[in-house]
Design a protein around this motif. Structure first.
Motif, PDB file in Angstrom:
ATOM      1  N   LEU A 100       0.752  -1.257  -0.210  1.00 40.51           N
ATOM      2  CA  LEU A 100      -0.020   0.243  -0.125  1.00 40.51           C
ATOM      3  C   LEU A 100       0.928   1.258   0.180  1.00 40.51           C
ATOM      4  O   LEU A 100       0.849   1.939   0.942  1.00 40.51           O
ATOM      5  CB  LEU A 100      -0.852   0.001   1.283  1.00 40.51           C
ATOM      6  N   ILE A 101       1.442   1.708  -1.091  1.00 38.82           N
ATOM      7  CA  ILE A 101       2.483   2.905  -1.090  1.00 38.82           C
ATOM      8  C   ILE A 101       1.720   3.544  -2.102  1.00 38.82           C
ATOM      9  O   ILE A 101       1.227   3.550  -3.273  1.00 38.82           O
ATOM     10  CB  ILE A 101       3.740   1.973  -1.776  1.00 38.82           C
ATOM     11  N   GLY A 102       1.449   5.021  -1.747  1.00 39.38           N
ATOM     12  CA  GLY A 102       0.644   5.785  -2.295  1.00 39.38           C
ATOM     13  C   GLY A 102       1.431   6.619  -3.647  1.00 39.38           C
ATOM     14  O   GLY A 102       1.051   7.123  -4.541  1.00 39.38           O
ATOM     15  N   GLY A 103       2.903   6.543  -3.231  1.00 37.35           N
ATOM     16  CA  GLY A 103       3.551   7.357  -4.148  1.00 37.35           C
ATOM     17  C   GLY A 103       5.062   7.101  -4.192  1.00 37.35           C
ATOM     18  O   GLY A 103       5.445   6.367  -2.981  1.00 37.35           O
ATOM     19  N   LYS A 104       5.908   7.199  -5.074  1.00 36.29           N
ATOM     20  CA  LYS A 104       7.276   6.720  -4.920  1.00 36.29           C
ATOM     21  C   LYS A 104       8.389   7.666  -5.844  1.00 36.29           C
ATOM     22  O   LYS A 104       7.775   8.096  -6.762  1.00 36.29           O
ATOM     23  CB  LYS A 104       7.312   5.375  -5.543  1.00 36.29           C
TER      24      LYS A 104
ATOM     25  N   ALA B 252       2.860  16.398  -2.611  1.00 36.50           N
ATOM     26  CA  ALA B 252       3.786  17.069  -1.977  1.00 36.50           C
ATOM     27  C   ALA B 252       4.831  16.282  -1.311  1.00 36.50           C
ATOM     28  O   ALA B 252       6.122  17.012  -1.392  1.00 36.50           O
ATOM     29  CB  ALA B 252       3.068  18.058  -1.205  1.00 36.50           C
ATOM     30  N   HIS B 253       4.564  15.511  -0.444  1.00 38.54           N
ATOM     31  CA  HIS B 253       5.705  14.720   0.262  1.00 38.54           C
ATOM     32  C   HIS B 253       6.683  13.978  -0.854  1.00 38.54           C
ATOM     33  O   HIS B 253       7.855  14.042  -0.482  1.00 38.54           O
ATOM     34  CB  HIS B 253       4.775  13.647   0.963  1.00 38.54           C
ATOM     35  N   GLU B 254       5.965  13.497  -1.855  1.00 37.04           N
ATOM     36  CA  GLU B 254       7.085  12.850  -2.836  1.00 37.04           C
ATOM     37  C   GLU B 254       7.913  14.066  -3.685  1.00 37.04           C
ATOM     38  O   GLU B 254       9.115  13.847  -3.874  1.00 37.04           O
ATOM     39  CB  GLU B 254       6.362  12.222  -3.974  1.00 37.04           C
ATOM     40  N   LEU B 255       7.268  15.226  -3.812  1.00 37.87           N
ATOM     41  CA  LEU B 255       8.174  16.257  -4.340  1.00 37.87           C
ATOM     42  C   LEU B 255       9.183  16.777  -3.405  1.00 37.87           C
ATOM     43  O   LEU B 255      10.210  17.104  -3.764  1.00 37.87           O
ATOM     44  CB  LEU B 255       7.204  17.563  -4.705  1.00 37.87           C
ATOM     45  N   GLY B 256       8.877  16.610  -1.883  1.00 42.97           N
ATOM     46  CA  GLY B 256       9.833  17.029  -0.971  1.00 42.97           C
ATOM     47  C   GLY B 256      11.165  15.888  -1.092  1.00 42.97           C
ATOM     48  O   GLY B 256      12.123  16.375  -0.832  1.00 42.97           O
ATOM     49  N   HIS B 257      11.013  14.906  -1.493  1.00 42.68           N
ATOM     50  CA  HIS B 257      12.133  14.104  -1.646  1.00 42.68           C
ATOM     51  C   HIS B 257      12.879  14.345  -2.971  1.00 42.68           C
ATOM     52  O   HIS B 257      13.903  14.553  -2.920  1.00 42.68           O
ATOM     53  CB  HIS B 257      11.529  12.536  -2.033  1.00 42.68           C
TER      54      HIS B 257
END
Length: 151
Positions: A29-33, A71-76
């Motif tokens: 259950l991964i929402g984004g990578k 936004a979290h993935e863009l944070g990476h």
């Protein structure tokens, strides 16, 4: 979702691609990578819907949830420390406690960026998502610290 992707990419100023897919290939259950080498983000829309339902009991805030996860993935992608932190994780001699602290730092860096990128999202909503996301990392850090203290 495409509108949100376009808005956040423009707001972030990051040059990368974002793909929308249904599910992560191995079923987790991964929402984004975020792919550091490919400079791309893949968002898993069915999983995001499931996560939103599990966390909030409905999909009524699905758009906000998608926004926060993206936004979290863009944070990476925006994290200048990410390559160094990932390289540190490859050190086989590193203690388990240090490894878990680095993994937590990577996630916290991305969440800090996300908070700044989308300040219009309700702070209480954001806090619930962040706390749930970081819970497993924080537990691992506590367990590793306890194990190191008794070693």
């Amino acid at each position: 979702m495409n509108r949100i992707v376009d808005q956040l990419l423009q707001r972030s100023g990051l040059e990368l691609s974002v793909r929308l897919e249904m599910r992560f290939e191995d079923g987790r259950l991964i929402g984004g990578k975020y792919g550091m080498i490919s400079r791309s983000v893949t968002m898993y829309t069915e999983v995001i819907q499931e996560q939103c339902l599990q966390l909030f009991g409905s999909v009524g805030r699905m758009e906000d949830y998608f926004t926060v996860v993206l936004a979290h993935e863009l944070g990476h992608a925006a994290d200048a420390d990410l390559p160094r932190l990932c390289e540190e994780l490859e050190d086989a001699a590193m203690s388990g406690e240090r490894r878990t602290r680095i993994a937590l730092q990577i996630e916290e860096n991305a969440w800090n960026y996300a908070l700044a990128l989308v300040p219009e999202v309700d702070a209480a909503f954001f806090s619930i998502v962040i706390d749930e996301s970081l819970l497993a990392y924080r537990i691992q850090v506590e367990e590793a610290a306890a194990a190191a203290a008794t070693a």
